[in-house]
Design a protein around this motif. Structure first.
Motif, PDB file in Angstrom:
ATOM      1  N   LEU A 196       0.677  -1.086  -0.107  1.00  0.00           N
ATOM      2  CA  LEU A 196      -0.178   0.051  -0.072  1.00  0.00           C
ATOM      3  C   LEU A 196       0.808   1.392  -0.033  1.00  0.00           C
ATOM      4  N   LYS A 197       1.788   1.217   0.706  1.00  0.00           N
ATOM      5  CA  LYS A 197       3.008   2.298   0.952  1.00  0.00           C
ATOM      6  C   LYS A 197       3.751   2.438  -0.344  1.00  0.00           C
ATOM      7  N   ASN A 198       3.800   1.608  -1.391  1.00  0.00           N
ATOM      8  CA  ASN A 198       4.720   1.641  -2.395  1.00  0.00           C
ATOM      9  C   ASN A 198       3.865   1.466  -3.806  1.00  0.00           C
ATOM     10  N   SER A 199       2.472   1.397  -3.656  1.00  0.00           N
ATOM     11  CA  SER A 199       2.014   1.529  -4.970  1.00  0.00           C
ATOM     12  C   SER A 199       0.466   1.897  -4.742  1.00  0.00           C
ATOM     13  N   THR A 200       0.186   2.815  -5.384  1.00  0.00           N
ATOM     14  CA  THR A 200      -1.183   3.408  -5.474  1.00  0.00           C
ATOM     15  C   THR A 200      -2.274   2.671  -6.162  1.00  0.00           C
ATOM     16  N   GLU A 201      -1.600   1.974  -7.270  1.00  0.00           N
ATOM     17  CA  GLU A 201      -2.552   1.139  -8.147  1.00  0.00           C
ATOM     18  C   GLU A 201      -3.290   0.057  -7.545  1.00  0.00           C
ATOM     19  N   LYS A 202      -4.596  -0.084  -7.890  1.00  0.00           N
ATOM     20  CA  LYS A 202      -5.197  -1.516  -7.664  1.00  0.00           C
ATOM     21  C   LYS A 202      -5.176  -2.539  -8.471  1.00  0.00           C
ATOM     22  N   ASP A 203      -4.287  -3.264  -8.413  1.00  0.00           N
ATOM     23  CA  ASP A 203      -4.076  -4.305  -9.353  1.00  0.00           C
ATOM     24  C   ASP A 203      -4.754  -5.535  -9.156  1.00  0.00           C
ATOM     25  N   ALA A 204      -5.460  -5.922 -10.229  1.00  0.00           N
ATOM     26  CA  ALA A 204      -6.498  -7.071  -9.977  1.00  0.00           C
ATOM     27  C   ALA A 204      -5.898  -8.252  -9.474  1.00  0.00           C
ATOM     28  N   ALA A 205      -4.703  -8.754 -10.104  1.00  0.00           N
ATOM     29  CA  ALA A 205      -4.083  -9.810 -10.004  1.00  0.00           C
ATOM     30  C   ALA A 205      -3.546  -9.875  -8.399  1.00  0.00           C
ATOM     31  N   VAL A 206      -2.924  -8.465  -8.067  1.00  0.00           N
ATOM     32  CA  VAL A 206      -2.541  -8.598  -6.816  1.00  0.00           C
ATOM     33  C   VAL A 206      -3.579  -8.549  -5.644  1.00  0.00           C
ATOM     34  N   LEU A 207      -4.804  -8.079  -5.863  1.00  0.00           N
ATOM     35  CA  LEU A 207      -5.965  -8.262  -5.070  1.00  0.00           C
ATOM     36  C   LEU A 207      -6.389  -9.560  -4.813  1.00  0.00           C
ATOM     37  N   ASN A 208      -6.498 -10.400  -5.974  1.00  0.00           N
ATOM     38  CA  ASN A 208      -6.836 -11.596  -5.997  1.00  0.00           C
ATOM     39  C   ASN A 208      -5.874 -12.535  -5.044  1.00  0.00           C
ATOM     40  N   ALA A 209      -4.501 -12.248  -5.111  1.00  0.00           N
ATOM     41  CA  ALA A 209      -3.661 -12.837  -4.487  1.00  0.00           C
ATOM     42  C   ALA A 209      -3.835 -12.626  -2.825  1.00  0.00           C
ATOM     43  N   LEU A 210      -4.056 -11.395  -2.635  1.00  0.00           N
ATOM     44  CA  LEU A 210      -4.158 -11.026  -1.243  1.00  0.00           C
ATOM     45  C   LEU A 210      -5.470 -11.492  -0.486  1.00  0.00           C
ATOM     46  N   LEU A 211      -6.412 -11.623  -1.385  1.00  0.00           N
ATOM     47  CA  LEU A 211      -7.793 -12.285  -1.054  1.00  0.00           C
ATOM     48  C   LEU A 211      -7.189 -13.461  -0.597  1.00  0.00           C
ATOM     49  N   THR A 212      -6.740 -14.334  -1.314  1.00  0.00           N
ATOM     50  CA  THR A 212      -6.526 -15.892  -1.161  1.00  0.00           C
ATOM     51  C   THR A 212      -5.561 -15.838   0.031  1.00  0.00           C
ATOM     52  N   MET A 213      -4.505 -14.989   0.138  1.00  0.00           N
ATOM     53  CA  MET A 213      -3.735 -15.034   1.358  1.00  0.00           C
ATOM     54  C   MET A 213      -4.464 -15.054   2.766  1.00  0.00           C
ATOM     55  N   TYR A 214      -5.202 -13.996   2.684  1.00  0.00           N
ATOM     56  CA  TYR A 214      -6.013 -13.728   4.040  1.00  0.00           C
ATOM     57  C   TYR A 214      -6.777 -14.898   4.129  1.00  0.00           C
ATOM     58  N   SER A 215      -7.676 -15.549   3.014  1.00  0.00           N
ATOM     59  CA  SER A 215      -8.286 -16.877   3.290  1.00  0.00           C
ATOM     60  C   SER A 215      -7.555 -17.860   3.844  1.00  0.00           C
ATOM     61  N   ASP A 216      -6.506 -18.184   3.304  1.00  0.00           N
ATOM     62  CA  ASP A 216      -5.592 -19.136   3.700  1.00  0.00           C
ATOM     63  C   ASP A 216      -4.929 -19.320   5.054  1.00  0.00           C
ATOM     64  N   CYS A 217      -5.072 -18.030   5.527  1.00  0.00           N
ATOM     65  CA  CYS A 217      -4.700 -17.573   7.149  1.00  0.00           C
ATOM     66  C   CYS A 217      -6.003 -17.605   7.997  1.00  0.00           C
ATOM     67  N   GLY A 218      -6.946 -18.316   7.474  1.00  0.00           N
ATOM     68  CA  GLY A 218      -8.328 -18.148   8.215  1.00  0.00           C
ATOM     69  C   GLY A 218      -8.910 -17.001   8.357  1.00  0.00           C
ATOM     70  N   CYS A 219      -8.560 -15.918   7.768  1.00  0.00           N
ATOM     71  CA  CYS A 219      -9.307 -14.475   8.008  1.00  0.00           C
ATOM     72  C   CYS A 219     -10.257 -14.295   6.860  1.00  0.00           C
ATOM     73  N   ILE A 220     -11.383 -14.945   6.602  1.00  0.00           N
ATOM     74  CA  ILE A 220     -12.444 -14.809   5.618  1.00  0.00           C
ATOM     75  C   ILE A 220     -13.053 -13.609   5.720  1.00  0.00           C
ATOM     76  N   LYS A 221     -13.243 -12.806   6.788  1.00  0.00           N
ATOM     77  CA  LYS A 221     -13.684 -11.511   6.866  1.00  0.00           C
ATOM     78  C   LYS A 221     -12.832 -10.611   6.005  1.00  0.00           C
ATOM     79  N   ASP A 222     -11.667 -10.592   6.362  1.00  0.00           N
ATOM     80  CA  ASP A 222     -10.610  -9.705   5.545  1.00  0.00           C
ATOM     81  C   ASP A 222     -10.384 -10.013   4.165  1.00  0.00           C
ATOM     82  N   ALA A 223     -10.545 -11.599   3.955  1.00  0.00           N
ATOM     83  CA  ALA A 223     -10.704 -11.610   2.573  1.00  0.00           C
ATOM     84  C   ALA A 223     -12.026 -10.979   1.742  1.00  0.00           C
TER      85      ALA A 223
END
Length: 648
Positions: A303-330
């Motif tokens: 977030l500090k180093n990029s202002t763009e909302k890249d779809a691929a990054v957001l999808n990977a981020l969503l999966t990361m939170y889900s895999d760590c057990g944080c479905i609400k954050d996903a």
């Protein structure tokens, strides 16, 4: 601790005594023109290009103007396959392609056809050119590679080398060839060709070129040869972020997540700015290792180093939170995505299914269709998986039976496998066997093993024995087959038969994977095995666990000795259950974490039925929410119940 990369050593790229490229058969190109695929709805980019073409033809156009528009048509998104032939025809009519000095325009036409995956038309243009330069050769090589015609690309590369020093392979030639090889995950000839191309890269003095180096790393990673990828990365020795991105991605693809994270930290130490691809790979690594705190830090850094909302990054981020057990954050990440696509919805539907929220998964499926997005094979597989995890057999069969008629998608092997597993786990083992026999595919061992697991759950020893004997022949050293059969015998109280299965494992030298669980506290990960006493505060952990077991027994917990190891004496089976790895992990978390705080615990194997029952009581007596991830799904324990509805 930095990732240690090996120094350059003679590898497949440099040790071949005979160049495998010379073994590729020459094959004359087919010059029959292919049909052009015309696009559908008009877009802004197509409209502007069409207007530019009309303006060009109305004026007095030059060959340079034709070249510029051809390049724009080939690189437009979406591409404009219909404009190229029009420009080509107009250039011929105006005599721009009939002379000797037409290399630039002819190359632009060739590049257009190659980018539209029409390599035969590109080759026809190539063969008619009186002069060619390196750009011309590279464009056609790339066209063949992108169209999946590896052999034609390699033959052309060999011909290019024979042209002489004036037209030598350069930093654009090798990435095109490597991309074609990287898509083929085979061994043998493919492995040899990759090594031969690496050798040619070294001979051309291009091993330090970032563009070429990144392509080599990606090619080796696609083939699963991480050590060769490290050699290529070391040879480049560049601070170029693309090279680092390729190496980090290679580690993730080869399941070396720790190496990917170490490379990422080394990258930051050298002040190399991560790309969006780097963040995507690092999020994947954090998710697979369930490193929630580290994943949050990388998220903050992105977030500090990029202002763009890249779809691929957001999808990977969503999966990361889900895999760590944080479905609400996903879900928050999904909601923040302004450019949701099919992959975004697939990621969210998969996450909801794994966490036991089938209704929410169906709602996202509905929203996806309302948004005008067409579901694909992965969408329906994720939806079926969500129903499978929840035991919603009727709903799953309804979706499966309507795939072709309503969605226009033909079921693949994975869809059939999901339905078979769904039927078997629900107790309809006979129907599962009928579905296997009616599949247009041959059932693979993992599918038979899923039915064997269901036989263990539902105590169907006759079907279980039949499947186990078949698997013993095809997979004599797969420990899970023996364990599942032994579990059926144990649950039916046939201890002597269970012991025979155990002895058979010993005779054949088959050993099961050790079970372990881990929990992250702050920046540290604490791992526990069965009856593990290696932790520095082991005495306190066992004291707390003994107290917890006594408390939940009073609350109604009854140990299920059918989940105890078969080789333990009967009078010790109950006690042995107390010290399973997931119970130890919980006892540690309960001891050190704030009172009533949520605990997230991971296990490398499926949670056993006795521990699942104990966890429900743990959540009841401690007031904690417990999120347990096993190798199949997530379980959310709260106030004495589990999100899976005991369908584990």
């Amino acid at each position: 601790m930095p990732l240690v990369l090996p120094p350059p050593t003679p590898c497949a790229a440099s040790s071949a005594s005979r160049d495998p490229l010379d073994a590729v058969p020459r094959r004359g190109p087919s010059l029959a023109p292919s049909r052009h695929r015309h696009g559908g709805a008009t877009t802004t980019s197509r409209s502007s290009l069409s207007a530019a073409v009309r303006g060009l033809l109305a004026d007095d156009p030059t060959p340079r103007a034709f070249s510029a528009l051809l390049k724009a048509a080939s690189s437009a998104s979406p591409p404009c396959p219909s404009l190229g032939p029009q420009l080509h025809a107009q250039a011929v009519l105006r005599g721009f392609l009939g002379g000797e000095d037409n290399t630039i325009l002819a190359t632009a036409v060739l590049s257009f056809y190659a980018s539209c995956r029409e390599p035969d038309l590109a080759r026809k243009m190539f063969d008619g050119m009186p002069r060619r330069n390196a750009v011309t050769w590279n464009a056609l090589i790339n066209g063949y590679a992108q169209a999946g015609r590896r052999e034609d690309a390699i033959v052309l590369f060999r011909d290019m080398k024979r042209e002489g020093s004036d037209i030598a392979p350069d930093r654009y030639t090798f990435p095109a060839l490597l991309s074609g090889i990287g898509r083929e995950r085979g061994s043998g000839c493919t492995q040899e060709l990759g090594g031969a191309l690496h050798a040619h890269v070294i001979k051309a003095g291009l091993e330090k070129d970032p563009f070429v180096g990144a392509s080599l790393v990606s090619t080796y990673a696609a083939r699963g040869t991480l050590e060769d990828a490290k050699v290529a990365f070391h040879q480049v020795g560049s601070l170029d972020p693309i090279v680092w991105s390729s190496m980090i991605s290679a580690c993730v693809n080869c399941e070396e997540e720790e190496g990917a994270l170490l490379l990422f930290f080394n990258m930051l130490c050298q002040d190399i700015k991560p790309t969006q691809f780097v963040y995507s790979s690092v999020f994947s690594a954090c998710g697979r290792m369930s490193l929630l705190e580290m994943g949050k830090q990388v998220h903050a850094h992105s977030l500090k180093n990029s202002t763009e909302k890249d779809a691929a990054v957001l999808n990977a981020l969503l999966t990361m939170y889900s895999d760590c057990g944080c479905i609400k954050d996903a879900q928050k990440v999904f909601s923040s995505n302004d450019n949701t696509n099919v992959i975004s919805y697939n990621s969210m539907i998969s996450a909801l299914g794994q966490h036991g929220y089938p209704k929410e998964a169906v709602e996202h499926f509905r929203q996806m269709k309302l948004a005008g997005l067409m579901p694909d094979e992965v969408t329906l597989l994720n939806l079926l998986s969500a129903f499978n995890h929840a035991g919603l057999v009727h709903e799953g069969l309804q979706i499966f039976n309507s795939m072709v008629d309503i969605e226009g998608i033909k079921p693949m092997y994975q869809h059939y496998a999901c339905i078979v597993d769904m039927l078997a786990r629900s107790g309809e083992i006979g129907e599962a066997m009928k579905t296997i026999n009616g599949m247009p595919f041959e059932a693979e061992a993992p599918l038979w093993r899923s039915i064997l697991g269901a036989c263990s759950k539902h105590r169907d020893i006759e079907t279980g024995k039949h499947i186990a004997e078949m698997l013993f022949e095809t997979e004599p050293y797969e420990a899970t087959n023996y364990i599942l059969l032994g579990n059926i015998c144990a649950r039916l109280g046939r201890w002597k038969e269970a012991e025979k299965v155990r002895n058979l494992m010993d005779e054949r030298g088959v050993y099961k994977d050790d079970a372990f669980s881990w929990i992250q506290m702050g920046q540290r990960t604490h791992r526990f095995g069965v009856d593990d006493r290696s932790h520095p505060i082991s005495r306190e952990i066992y004291r707390n666990l003994d107290s917890l077991i006594s408390t939940i027994k009073v609350a109604g917990y009854v140990p299920d000795i059918s989940f105890a190891a078969h080789n333990i004496q009967r009078d010790r089976k109950e006690e042995s259950l107390y010290y399973h790895c997931e119970k130890l992990a919980f006892a540690f978390g309960d001891l050190v974490a704030p009172s009533r705080g949520t605990l997230r615990i991971m296990k490398n194997l499926r949670v056993c039925g006795d521990c699942h029952c104990a966890y429900k009581y743990f959540s009841l007596v401690t007031g904690r929410e417990i999120i347990l991830r096993d190798n199949q799904r997530f379980h959310h324990f709260n106030r004495g119940s589990c999100s899976c509805g005991d369908y584990c």
